[in-house]
Design a protein around this motif. Structure first.
Motif, mmCIF file in Angstrom:
data_model
loop_
_atom_site.group_PDB
_atom_site.id
_atom_site.type_symbol
_atom_site.label_atom_id
_atom_site.label_comp_id
_atom_site.label_asym_id
_atom_site.label_seq_id
_atom_site.Cartn_x
_atom_site.Cartn_y
_atom_site.Cartn_z
ATOM 1 N N ALA A 198 -28.850 -10.936 -24.233
ATOM 2 C CA ALA A 198 -27.479 -10.472 -24.523
ATOM 3 C C ALA A 198 -26.473 -11.571 -24.178
ATOM 4 O O ALA A 198 -25.496 -11.796 -24.897
ATOM 5 C CB ALA A 198 -27.184 -9.196 -23.741
ATOM 6 N N PHE A 199 -26.740 -12.266 -23.084
ATOM 7 C CA PHE A 199 -25.833 -13.351 -22.672
ATOM 8 C C PHE A 199 -25.840 -14.475 -23.705
ATOM 9 O O PHE A 199 -24.792 -14.998 -24.084
ATOM 10 C CB PHE A 199 -26.253 -13.882 -21.296
ATOM 11 N N GLU A 200 -27.043 -14.838 -24.179
ATOM 12 C CA GLU A 200 -27.153 -15.920 -25.164
ATOM 13 C C GLU A 200 -26.413 -15.552 -26.451
ATOM 14 O O GLU A 200 -25.695 -16.378 -27.027
ATOM 15 C CB GLU A 200 -28.628 -16.209 -25.496
ATOM 16 N N ARG A 201 -26.579 -14.307 -26.892
ATOM 17 C CA ARG A 201 -25.891 -13.863 -28.127
ATOM 18 C C ARG A 201 -24.379 -13.912 -27.936
ATOM 19 O O ARG A 201 -23.628 -14.353 -28.799
ATOM 20 C CB ARG A 201 -26.318 -12.434 -28.499
ATOM 21 N N LEU A 202 -23.955 -13.463 -26.757
ATOM 22 C CA LEU A 202 -22.513 -13.454 -26.477
ATOM 23 C C LEU A 202 -21.960 -14.881 -26.472
ATOM 24 O O LEU A 202 -20.898 -15.162 -27.039
ATOM 25 C CB LEU A 202 -22.272 -12.770 -25.120
ATOM 26 N N TRP A 203 -22.689 -15.780 -25.844
ATOM 27 C CA TRP A 203 -22.242 -17.183 -25.775
ATOM 28 C C TRP A 203 -22.049 -17.754 -27.182
ATOM 29 O O TRP A 203 -21.081 -18.469 -27.459
ATOM 30 C CB TRP A 203 -23.245 -18.014 -24.983
ATOM 31 N N GLU A 204 -22.992 -17.434 -28.080
ATOM 32 C CA GLU A 204 -22.912 -17.921 -29.461
ATOM 33 C C GLU A 204 -21.642 -17.425 -30.153
ATOM 34 O O GLU A 204 -21.076 -18.096 -31.005
ATOM 35 C CB GLU A 204 -24.125 -17.434 -30.270
ATOM 36 N N GLU A 205 -21.218 -16.246 -29.758
ATOM 37 C CA GLU A 205 -20.050 -15.631 -30.409
ATOM 38 C C GLU A 205 -18.736 -16.240 -29.917
ATOM 39 O O GLU A 205 -17.705 -16.121 -30.566
ATOM 40 C CB GLU A 205 -20.058 -14.136 -30.057
ATOM 41 N N LEU A 206 -18.781 -16.862 -28.750
ATOM 42 C CA LEU A 206 -17.549 -17.359 -28.127
ATOM 43 C C LEU A 206 -17.392 -18.863 -28.331
ATOM 44 O O LEU A 206 -18.355 -19.565 -28.640
ATOM 45 C CB LEU A 206 -17.570 -17.057 -26.626
#
Ligand SMILES: NC(=O)c1ccc[n+]([C@@H]2O[C@H](COP(=O)([O-])OP(=O)(O)OC[C@H]3O[C@@H](n4cnc5c(N)ncnc54)[C@H](OP(=O)(O)O)[C@@H]3O)[C@@H](O)[C@H]2O)c1
Length: 245
Positions: free
Chosen positions: A67-75
């Motif tokens: 979830a953290f990796e996906r979030l990072w990609e979005e930001l």
């Protein structure tokens, strides 16, 4: 300049919410990771433009990392990651189940996310990782696993700081050692606890100064020193209240 982003993990906590509001007021894009996102829906409209809310279960460390990796990609430009998840509890019968829960959150869950954040910052070549630890990490105490797990977090952060220096990267690792928040029902006294807004403001001020280690509120620096130098025979006789006492 492009807008900066900040990720706050453990966002259901009142302290996390106070920090999110302050960051949003400084035009930072805020992304929250929390176990109960529904409880945060009233906060979202107050968090400026495009806040993000992601559900996590800290007891599932691999899923948290994904979830953290996906979030990072979005930001973009993630300048700050704050880890503010922690389990605690005092039970004088010392059940192992409590130790297991505290270790799952404060050791396993913490490492999973701190490691993911640090590696992303290395790839990004900058960033600041902060975690709310506790003066409890500086010496064993009645909440046996809690004190021990906070010591683990403090050492983990020190290790990351060493690696940031080895890599010669401008990555700041901040260990925010809390005393008492005034939400500590039944423990500590009113005189020792500090309001959440004050703790949030002091924490963010210290982070802006890129401090590697800070006591919040400031008076806890002295108390921490005293606690560390007290001889065993005095330290072990200190008084504490069990919940509901
Ligand atoms: N409160 C104090 O007086 C005090 C004193 C010294 C140090 N600290 C430290 O300062 C930090 C912030 O304190 P706080 O009072 O704001 O923390 P908190 O509200 O008790 O917990 C912060 C977050 O940790 C997660 N969490 C808490 N208990 C959990 C459990 N049993 N299982 C799974 N997740 C759990 C929750 O994350 P979700 O948002 O995802 O639900 C919660 O929002 C913590 O690291 C704490 O140890 C606090």
């Amino acid at each position: 300049m492009a807008r900066l982003s900040a990720i706050i993990i453990g966002a259901n906590s009142a302290l996390s919410q106070a920090m999110a509001l302050q960051l949003a007021s400084e035009q930072v894009r805020v992304a929250l990771m929390a176990s109960d996102p529904d409880a945060l829906s009233p906060l979202l409209p107050r968090l400026g433009e495009d806040p993000i809310l992601v559900e996590i279960d800290i007891f599932e460390p691999d899923a948290c990392r994904e979830a953290f990796e996906r979030l990072w990609e979005e930001l973009e430009n993630v300048a700050l990651v704050v880890i503010n998840t922690a389990a605690s509890g005092l039970d004088l019968s010392l059940p192992y189940a409590l130790d297991r829960q505290i270790n799952a959150v404060n050791v396993t869950g913490f490492s999973a996310l701190a490691n993911a954040a640090f590696n992303r910052m290395v790839a990004q070549k900058y960033g600041q990782l902060a975690a709310l630890t506790s003066i409890a990490g500086e010496r064993g105490g009645p909440q046996v696993a809690f004190h021990a797990s906070k010591a683990y977090q403090q050492n983990y952060l020190q290790g990351l700081r060493l690696h940031a220096q080895r890599l010669k990267l401008p990555i700041t690792i901040s260990d925010v050692r809390l005393g008492y928040l005034d939400k500590m029902h039944g423990r500590g006294s009113k005189g020792w606890s500090a309001p959440v807004e004050k703790v949030a403001a002091q924490t963010l001020r210290a982070l802006r100064k890129a401090k590697p280690k800070v006591y919040v509120t400031r008076r806890w620096r002295l108390i921490s020193w005293l606690s560390r130098v007290l001889p065993e025979f005095i330290y072990n006789r200190r008084k504490y209240k069990s919940p509901g006492a």
